[in-house]
Design a protein around this motif. Structure first.
Motif, PDB file in Angstrom:
ATOM      1  N   UNK A  60     -10.200  -1.898   7.138  1.00  0.00           N
ATOM      2  CA  UNK A  60      -9.168  -2.570   6.348  1.00  0.00           C
ATOM      3  C   UNK A  60      -9.168  -4.076   6.608  1.00  0.00           C
ATOM      4  N   UNK A  61      -9.488  -4.477   7.829  1.00  0.00           N
ATOM      5  CA  UNK A  61      -9.518  -5.904   8.151  1.00  0.00           C
ATOM      6  C   UNK A  61     -10.630  -6.621   7.393  1.00  0.00           C
ATOM      7  N   UNK A  62     -11.710  -5.922   7.097  1.00  0.00           N
ATOM      8  CA  UNK A  62     -12.775  -6.500   6.283  1.00  0.00           C
ATOM      9  C   UNK A  62     -12.270  -6.752   4.859  1.00  0.00           C
ATOM     10  N   UNK A  63     -11.536  -5.782   4.317  1.00  0.00           N
ATOM     11  CA  UNK A  63     -11.010  -5.929   2.960  1.00  0.00           C
ATOM     12  C   UNK A  63     -10.032  -7.098   2.903  1.00  0.00           C
ATOM     13  N   UNK A  64      -9.151  -7.206   3.880  1.00  0.00           N
ATOM     14  CA  UNK A  64      -8.186  -8.311   3.895  1.00  0.00           C
ATOM     15  C   UNK A  64      -8.897  -9.663   3.981  1.00  0.00           C
ATOM     16  N   UNK A  65      -9.936  -9.725   4.771  1.00  0.00           N
ATOM     17  CA  UNK A  65     -10.684 -10.979   4.897  1.00  0.00           C
ATOM     18  C   UNK A  65     -11.392 -11.311   3.583  1.00  0.00           C
ATOM     19  N   UNK A  66     -11.999 -10.314   2.945  1.00  0.00           N
ATOM     20  CA  UNK A  66     -12.700 -10.536   1.685  1.00  0.00           C
ATOM     21  C   UNK A  66     -11.739 -10.947   0.569  1.00  0.00           C
ATOM     22  N   UNK A  67     -10.542 -10.358   0.561  1.00  0.00           N
ATOM     23  CA  UNK A  67      -9.568 -10.644  -0.490  1.00  0.00           C
ATOM     24  C   UNK A  67      -8.695 -11.853  -0.183  1.00  0.00           C
ATOM     25  N   UNK A  68      -8.792 -12.382   1.038  1.00  0.00           N
ATOM     26  CA  UNK A  68      -7.962 -13.521   1.410  1.00  0.00           C
ATOM     27  C   UNK A  68      -6.503 -13.143   1.603  1.00  0.00           C
ATOM     28  N   UNK A  69      -6.241 -11.925   2.111  1.00  0.00           N
ATOM     29  CA  UNK A  69      -4.874 -11.443   2.295  1.00  0.00           C
ATOM     30  C   UNK A  69      -4.381 -11.725   3.707  1.00  0.00           C
ATOM     31  N   UNK A  70      -3.052 -11.597   3.838  1.00  0.00           N
ATOM     32  CA  UNK A  70      -2.433 -11.656   5.155  1.00  0.00           C
ATOM     33  C   UNK A  70      -2.676 -10.335   5.878  1.00  0.00           C
ATOM     34  N   UNK A  71      -2.407 -10.318   7.185  1.00  0.00           N
ATOM     35  CA  UNK A  71      -2.736  -9.135   7.997  1.00  0.00           C
ATOM     36  C   UNK A  71      -1.838  -7.936   7.735  1.00  0.00           C
ATOM     37  N   UNK A  72      -0.743  -8.117   6.967  1.00  0.00           N
ATOM     38  CA  UNK A  72       0.136  -6.977   6.677  1.00  0.00           C
ATOM     39  C   UNK A  72       0.106  -6.596   5.194  1.00  0.00           C
ATOM     40  N   UNK A  73      -0.849  -7.134   4.434  1.00  0.00           N
ATOM     41  CA  UNK A  73      -0.902  -6.846   2.999  1.00  0.00           C
ATOM     42  C   UNK A  73      -1.856  -5.694   2.698  1.00  0.00           C
ATOM     43  N   UNK A  74      -1.478  -4.889   1.711  1.00  0.00           N
ATOM     44  CA  UNK A  74      -2.255  -3.710   1.333  1.00  0.00           C
ATOM     45  C   UNK A  74      -2.290  -3.573  -0.188  1.00  0.00           C
ATOM     46  N   UNK A  75      -3.254  -2.787  -0.665  1.00  0.00           N
ATOM     47  CA  UNK A  75      -3.310  -2.454  -2.094  1.00  0.00           C
ATOM     48  C   UNK A  75      -2.321  -1.347  -2.435  1.00  0.00           C
ATOM     49  N   UNK A  76      -2.160  -0.412  -1.491  1.00  0.00           N
ATOM     50  CA  UNK A  76      -1.311   0.752  -1.730  1.00  0.00           C
ATOM     51  C   UNK A  76      -0.934   1.388  -0.399  1.00  0.00           C
ATOM     52  N   UNK A  77       0.101   2.211  -0.440  1.00  0.00           N
ATOM     53  CA  UNK A  77       0.490   3.027   0.712  1.00  0.00           C
ATOM     54  C   UNK A  77       0.294   4.487   0.328  1.00  0.00           C
ATOM     55  N   UNK A  78      -0.520   5.197   1.105  1.00  0.00           N
ATOM     56  CA  UNK A  78      -0.784   6.603   0.827  1.00  0.00           C
ATOM     57  C   UNK A  78       0.117   7.505   1.668  1.00  0.00           C
ATOM     58  N   UNK A  79       0.814   8.398   0.985  1.00  0.00           N
ATOM     59  CA  UNK A  79       1.674   9.372   1.648  1.00  0.00           C
ATOM     60  C   UNK A  79       0.981  10.729   1.572  1.00  0.00           C
ATOM     61  N   UNK A  80       0.719  11.331   2.718  1.00  0.00           N
ATOM     62  CA  UNK A  80       0.084  12.648   2.756  1.00  0.00           C
ATOM     63  C   UNK A  80       1.120  13.718   3.058  1.00  0.00           C
ATOM     64  N   UNK A  81       0.927  14.870   2.430  1.00  0.00           N
ATOM     65  CA  UNK A  81       1.871  15.967   2.585  1.00  0.00           C
ATOM     66  C   UNK A  81       1.165  17.197   3.134  1.00  0.00           C
ATOM     67  N   UNK A  82       1.941  18.210   3.465  1.00  0.00           N
ATOM     68  CA  UNK A  82       1.370  19.481   3.892  1.00  0.00           C
ATOM     69  C   UNK A  82       0.606  20.120   2.736  1.00  0.00           C
TER      70      UNK A  82
END
Length: 403
Positions: free
Chosen positions: A197-219
């Protein structure tokens, strides 16, 4: 002892074997159909949710695969979501599209950035070569891609691949292919690779707490749409002023075509169940009518000594219920035995390009199977109750006169 029960226990007829064998075969077909379709639904759902999560939080108006509109992963109400019994994990992910270039070919791919806390159980089960990426230390150059893609590009585990990321400028990165996975979902397999994920943030020029999405997994057996509704309600009622704006998107909407196909399987199963219940019921009523014809004089005698039409019908329905029960027990034993063999040996194979799995999957939903048997028994007995019309037309005077 009840007179009707006593008489039913002593009725014997050689034609009964065909009747209960018919019931056994029909029940076996129904059980296999239900178990196999449940297996398909469970396996494909597990694969899709393993890749994308069960429910995804995305930026407004964006898809989960978003590299231009990130949001921060510090959402105040996620703790309430994480406390839900059906939720197993919540992870932030980032995406960046790139081009893998080899000496002979070039292929576009979405690189999904994940961190060391990301649930890798799906990729661990789908791993066919090499190892899983390690993102626990410094920024890693490990990459996990699919085996179909690797074969297409003539790459193997342990190779180094060159990737071009095109935006305002062209960025070039070299990743080490640590392993290959095969989810047997061609559309997804050839579209996604895992990196840090740190590679993606560096490539996209994002801050260290930025994401494209949050995945919620269930049973595994959780109702995805129901959980999505609960999460949406939590977000609506608990949002704070400094929370980022996000939409709740279940994977059933992201991959609607797969889940629509599974819904069609449900329709096919309903048709099979209706047909098999009808076949079993009418084969049984044929057997009961044969018994009634052979016992017509007995029916006349019973009615002459005061038994009502309902009581006489009850005698034969008790006999029919015993035959149906015998057939259902045999049918369940045959079907469940066959399905257990398939579960542990995978003897019946499929083409994964057409069916998304390499073998016939099975899933035992025991409450559903018990309900299926109860409904089948009730429907067959309701069909057999038509025999009461025959009993009501038997005249004691005529039958005893003939005798």
């Amino acid at each position: 002892m009840n007179a009707g029960k006593f008489i039913a226990q002593r009725l014997r007829d050689k034609g009964n074997r065909i009747a209960w064998i018919s019931v056994a075969l029909s029940v076996a077909v129904m059980v296999v159909a239900v178990v196999v379709v449940a297996g398909f639904k469970s396996e494909i759902k597990a694969k899709v949710t393993g890749m994308m999560g069960s429910v995804t939080l995305v930026a407004p108006g964006q898809s989960p695969i978003n590299e231009h509109y990130p949001f921060t992963d510090s959402i105040s109400w996620l703790a309430a979501v994480d406390s839900l019994r059906s939720v197993t994990s919540i992870s932030g992910v980032g995406y960046r599209s790139g081009l893998i270039k080899t000496d002979e070919d070039i292929h576009g791919l979405y690189f999904k950035g994940v961190d060391s806390l990301y649930d890798m159980s799906f990729f661990e089960a789908a791993l066919v070569e090499g190892r899983l990426p390690d993102f626990s230390a410094g920024i890693s150059n490990d990459a996990l891609i699919s085996r179909p893609l690797a074969e297409k590009l003539n790459l193997r585990s342990g190779d180094r691949m060159t990737v071009y990321f095109i935006g305002d400028d062209v960025k070039v990165r070299r990743f080490d292919i640590c392993g290959l996975y095969d989810a047997q979902l061609e559309e997804i397999d050839q579209s996604f690779g895992l990196i840090d994920l740190r590679q993606v943030r560096r490539l996209n020029g994002w801050e260290k707490d930025q994401v494209s999405a949050m995945e919620v997994r269930t049973t595994r057996r959780a109702d995805i749409d129901a959980v999505s509704g609960i999460i949406e309600n939590i977000g609506f009622t608990s949002v704070q002023d400094d929370d980022p704006a996000v939409f709740v998107m279940p994977v059933t909407r992201i991959y609607a075509h797969l889940f629509d196909w599974l819904a069609l399987l449900d329709l096919n199963v309903l048709m099979i169940l209706a047909l098999m219940m009808a076949v079993a019921g009418f084969n049984m009523i044929s057997a009961i009518l044969i018994i009634l014809f052979r016992r017509i004089s007995m029916i006349g005698v019973l009615k002459s000594v005061g038994m009502t039409n309902r009581a006489v019908t009850g005698v034969f329905l008790r006999k029919a219920a015993a035959l149906v029960g015998k057939g259902m027990l045999l049918g369940n034993a045959l079907a469940l035995g066959l399905c257990l063999i398939q579960k542990y040996t995978h003897v019946f194979k499929l083409d994964p390009e057409n069916y998304f799995v390499g073998y016939v999957p099975v899933d035992f939903n025991w409450p559903g199977l018990v309900l299926l048997n109860i409904i089948s028994f009730i429907v067959i007995m309701l069909i057999l109750s038509l025999s009461s019309a025959f009993v009501s037309k038997v005249s004691p005077a005529v039958t005893m006169k003939v005798d």
